[in-house]
Design an enzyme around this catalytic site. Sequence first.
Site, mmCIF file in Angstrom:
data_model
loop_
_atom_site.group_PDB
_atom_site.id
_atom_site.type_symbol
_atom_site.label_atom_id
_atom_site.label_comp_id
_atom_site.label_asym_id
_atom_site.label_seq_id
_atom_site.Cartn_x
_atom_site.Cartn_y
_atom_site.Cartn_z
ATOM 1 N N LYS A 66 0.891 -1.246 -0.054
ATOM 2 C CA LYS A 66 0.119 0.042 0.056
ATOM 3 C C LYS A 66 0.885 1.137 0.066
ATOM 4 O O LYS A 66 0.550 2.220 -0.462
ATOM 5 C CB LYS A 66 -1.024 -0.099 1.259
ATOM 6 N N ASP A 100 -10.153 2.574 2.588
ATOM 7 C CA ASP A 100 -10.166 1.992 4.093
ATOM 8 C C ASP A 100 -11.099 2.665 5.065
ATOM 9 O O ASP A 100 -11.773 2.171 5.760
ATOM 10 C CB ASP A 100 -8.814 1.400 4.469
#
Length: 273
Positions: A66, A100
Amino acid sequence: MRTVFAVFGDPVGHSLSPVMHNAAFEALGMDYTYHAFKVGKEELKDALAGAKAMGFGGVNLTVPLKQEALSIVDADPLAAAIGAVNTIDFKEGMKGYNTDGLGAKRALEEEDVDIRGSEVLIAGAGGAARAIAFQFARDGASVTIANRTPERALELAADVSAVGKVRGCGFENLRALIGESDILVNCTVLGMHPDTERTIVTSEDMHPDLTVFDIVYNPLETRLLKEAKLAGAKPVNGIMMLVYQGAEAFRIWTGVEPPVDIMKRAVLEELQT
């Protein structure tokens, strides 16, 4: 020719994203398919270039990729501020997003929990905590980040302070911090399978007006959530954060409203097999 979507990571065999997205594609009659590929940090740039060249529709990223993606893709402002990308769209170059925090926000909204104006205590200072802290602070919560290593919490709080009200600290005053909080978010791995009896706090540390959100979803009811029930607090498990972050990626890639209920059912069925 069928359009391919994927999740890249290492490890990635445990990912529930293929089950979730393929159920959504099938339900909507879309000629798309979603797969998991093991990709390491040193392979990410080539893997993304290859995926784009082969006509992939988009890619999700999981650990440890990420942060690595930031130097490769064109990250949107939120992803850039968070310092991590979990969704990449190929329609115009390589555009990076982080869904997220939005997934966590929508999971709480589904349970009629309002973030704006709330006192939120986040336990942990890793990648998920970072995304949630940025999202919640930006949306008007007053955020406290507590971590076993206080320096990490302080560093994260300093970063998040650019978008909202936040402070960082250690775990030494956790009970007092919970007493001041409306929402407790567990972003640690405590309680995750197979160490299911571990928990950051017990019912004695909680109060009935507290919402306890555990982003761990295996098991579905963690020890922390069981303790929340004993305290009369409101338990929220991590399934819907997983589903809603995936649903937002689906929306980014396709422009179509995702079938959230079908995605949730697919994940639950997979976890229960």
